[in-house]
Design an enzyme around this catalytic site. Structure first.
Site, PDB file in Angstrom:
ATOM      1  N   ASP A  17     -20.950  37.236 -32.038  1.00  8.92           N
ATOM      2  CA  ASP A  17     -22.105  37.242 -32.736  1.00  8.92           C
ATOM      3  C   ASP A  17     -21.908  36.136 -33.799  1.00  8.92           C
ATOM      4  O   ASP A  17     -20.822  36.205 -34.239  1.00  8.92           O
ATOM      5  CB  ASP A  17     -22.857  38.539 -33.342  1.00  8.92           C
ATOM      6  CG  ASP A  17     -24.017  38.504 -33.847  1.00  8.92           C
ATOM      7  OD1 ASP A  17     -24.763  37.380 -33.665  1.00  8.92           O
ATOM      8  OD2 ASP A  17     -24.485  39.362 -34.522  1.00  8.92           O
ATOM      9  N   GLY A  20     -25.080  30.948 -34.632  1.00  8.27           N
ATOM     10  CA  GLY A  20     -26.345  30.513 -35.148  1.00  8.27           C
ATOM     11  C   GLY A  20     -26.115  30.090 -36.603  1.00  8.27           C
ATOM     12  O   GLY A  20     -26.050  29.341 -37.411  1.00  8.27           O
ATOM     13  N   HIS A  34     -23.277  27.483 -30.648  1.00 13.84           N
ATOM     14  CA  HIS A  34     -22.972  27.875 -29.259  1.00 13.84           C
ATOM     15  C   HIS A  34     -21.865  27.217 -28.705  1.00 13.84           C
ATOM     16  O   HIS A  34     -20.880  27.825 -27.920  1.00 13.84           O
ATOM     17  CB  HIS A  34     -24.246  28.007 -28.338  1.00 13.84           C
ATOM     18  CG  HIS A  34     -25.164  28.898 -28.693  1.00 13.84           C
ATOM     19  ND1 HIS A  34     -25.154  30.274 -29.390  1.00 13.84           N
ATOM     20  CD2 HIS A  34     -26.675  28.638 -29.193  1.00 13.84           C
ATOM     21  CE1 HIS A  34     -26.302  30.765 -29.786  1.00 13.84           C
ATOM     22  NE2 HIS A  34     -27.107  29.805 -29.512  1.00 13.84           N
ATOM     23  N   LEU A 128      -5.978  39.106 -15.740  1.00  8.98           N
ATOM     24  CA  LEU A 128      -7.040  39.613 -16.800  1.00  8.98           C
ATOM     25  C   LEU A 128      -8.278  39.689 -15.744  1.00  8.98           C
ATOM     26  O   LEU A 128      -8.724  38.921 -15.007  1.00  8.98           O
ATOM     27  CB  LEU A 128      -7.339  38.755 -17.960  1.00  8.98           C
ATOM     28  CG  LEU A 128      -8.308  38.981 -18.801  1.00  8.98           C
ATOM     29  CD1 LEU A 128      -7.951  40.289 -19.628  1.00  8.98           C
ATOM     30  CD2 LEU A 128      -8.735  37.687 -19.584  1.00  8.98           C
TER      31      LEU A 128
HETATM   32  C1  FPP Z   1     -24.869  35.126 -30.718  1.00  8.68           C
HETATM   33  O1  FPP Z   1     -25.021  34.486 -31.945  1.00  8.68           O
HETATM   34  C2  FPP Z   1     -24.174  34.599 -29.680  1.00  8.68           C
HETATM   35  C3  FPP Z   1     -25.207  34.324 -28.495  1.00  8.68           C
HETATM   36  C4  FPP Z   1     -26.359  34.833 -28.436  1.00  8.68           C
HETATM   37  C5  FPP Z   1     -24.600  33.685 -27.285  1.00  8.68           C
HETATM   38  C6  FPP Z   1     -23.081  33.904 -27.065  1.00  8.68           C
HETATM   39  C7  FPP Z   1     -22.436  32.765 -26.367  1.00  8.68           C
HETATM   40  C8  FPP Z   1     -21.385  32.296 -26.609  1.00  8.68           C
HETATM   41  C9  FPP Z   1     -20.351  32.454 -27.360  1.00  8.68           C
HETATM   42  C10 FPP Z   1     -21.317  30.917 -25.740  1.00  8.68           C
HETATM   43  C11 FPP Z   1     -21.587  31.015 -24.394  1.00  8.68           C
HETATM   44  C12 FPP Z   1     -20.667  31.749 -23.661  1.00  8.68           C
HETATM   45  C13 FPP Z   1     -20.713  31.485 -22.239  1.00  8.68           C
HETATM   46  C14 FPP Z   1     -19.865  32.142 -21.429  1.00  8.68           C
HETATM   47  C15 FPP Z   1     -21.686  30.471 -21.417  1.00  8.68           C
HETATM   48  P1  FPP Z   1     -26.380  33.981 -32.522  1.00  8.68           P
HETATM   49  O2  FPP Z   1     -26.832  32.785 -31.778  1.00  8.68           O
HETATM   50  O3  FPP Z   1     -27.112  35.321 -32.520  1.00  8.68           O
HETATM   51  O4  FPP Z   1     -26.034  34.092 -33.984  1.00  8.68           O
HETATM   52  P2  FPP Z   1     -26.911  34.192 -35.371  1.00  8.68           P
HETATM   53  O5  FPP Z   1     -26.722  35.669 -35.234  1.00  8.68           O
HETATM   54  O6  FPP Z   1     -25.803  33.896 -36.348  1.00  8.68           O
HETATM   55  O7  FPP Z   1     -27.998  33.647 -35.256  1.00  8.68           O
END
Ligand code: FPP
Length: 243
Positions: A17, A20, A34, A128
């Site tokens: 997390d 963003g 991302h 893994l």
């Molecule tokens: C949360 O951050 C993250 C996600 C919704 C996506 C996680 C994805 C990745 C780490 C990359 C993609 C991975 C693959 C395997 C394709 P957020 O956007 O909710 O961040 P915020 O809470 O700060 O807004």
């Protein structure tokens, strides 16, 4: 005993997390967060090699994430396509076994094909075990399991009275994967967010303020240390009275 615990290999699950917020702090669009998140995932996969980890499960897209703006959803799916295309061979060479859990019927056909190909290619690997939770929700998973069990009962394959925890486990997306020992959530949020609800019943949770794109080998090693500290503490006091 302590040595035994230190030697045993762990299943670590990560709620990645904060992409963003990482981007916003730099005045960048969320999608750049991302992209940096993918780099953090690659770093984590490298770091795992030096740690006592046999299974890694990452939450890459939740069932709830579909309600994000279309452009962000498309970018995340595009990143997934790109990642699987560019890194599958090297993951395979590293001996990593890939599995994807989640509601496949909600994904685009080409992504489903890529996933099936990745799972097939790596199915005999013994390194893994990497599980990617994609379009995944714990409640949705349990609901699907209940549906599957109900159908098996109606076909006469299972007797209702014979349903036990093992039966439920067999019908979860994670069938055959051991439960996580440690769940890490980055970015300071302290929620489970519908992640591995059944499977994490006895897991330790480590919450860190680090935003996912900044997550490093050191942070992962610290989380494992914290896990072992807790294990030792429970060992010294005769265990958690609730377990
Ligand atoms: C949360 O951050 C993250 C996600 C919704 C996506 C996680 C994805 C990745 C780490 C990359 C993609 C991975 C693959 C395997 C394709 P957020 O956007 O909710 O961040 P915020 O809470 O700060 O807004």
């Amino acid at each position: 005993m302590v040595e035994e615990i230190a030697q045993s290999k762990l299943h670590v699950a990560i709620i990645m997390d904060g992409n963003g917020r990482w981007a916003a702090a730099r005045g960048l669009p969320r999608t750049m967060g991302h992209r940096a998140g993918i780099d953090a995932l690659k770093r984590t996969l490298k770091a795992v090699k030096d740690l006592p980890i046999s299974h890694l499960t990452v939450y890459s897209f939740s069932s709830e994430n579909w309600s994000r703006p279309l452009a962000e959803v498309s970018e995340l799916m595009q990143l997934l396509r790109f990642y699987l295309r560019s890194d599958l061979q090297s993951l395979h060479k590293e001996g990593i076994r890939i599995r994807v859990i989640g509601e496949r019927e909600t994904l685009a056909n080409d992504i489903v094909e890529m996933i099936e190909n990745a799972e097939k290619l790596t199915s005999n690997n013994t390194g893994l075990a990497l599980t990617i939770a994609l379009s995944y929700g714990g409640r949705q998973e349990i609901t699907a399991a209940v549906r599957g069990i109900a159908k098996a009962v109606s076909r006469g394959e299972i007797k209702a009275d014979a349903i036990d925890e093992m039966t439920v486990q067999k019908y979860l997306f994670t069938a055959g994967i051991p439960d996580p020992d440690l769940v890490i959530r980055t970015s300071g949020e302290k929620r489970i967010s519908n992640f591995l609800l059944w499977q994490s019943a006895y897991a330790e949770y480590v919450f860190t303020d680090v935003l996912w794109p900044d997550f490093s080998a050191t942070h992962l090693a610290e989380a494992i240390d914290e896990y072992h500290m807790r294990e030792r503490r429970y060992g010294a006091t005769g265990g958690n009275s609730l377990e």
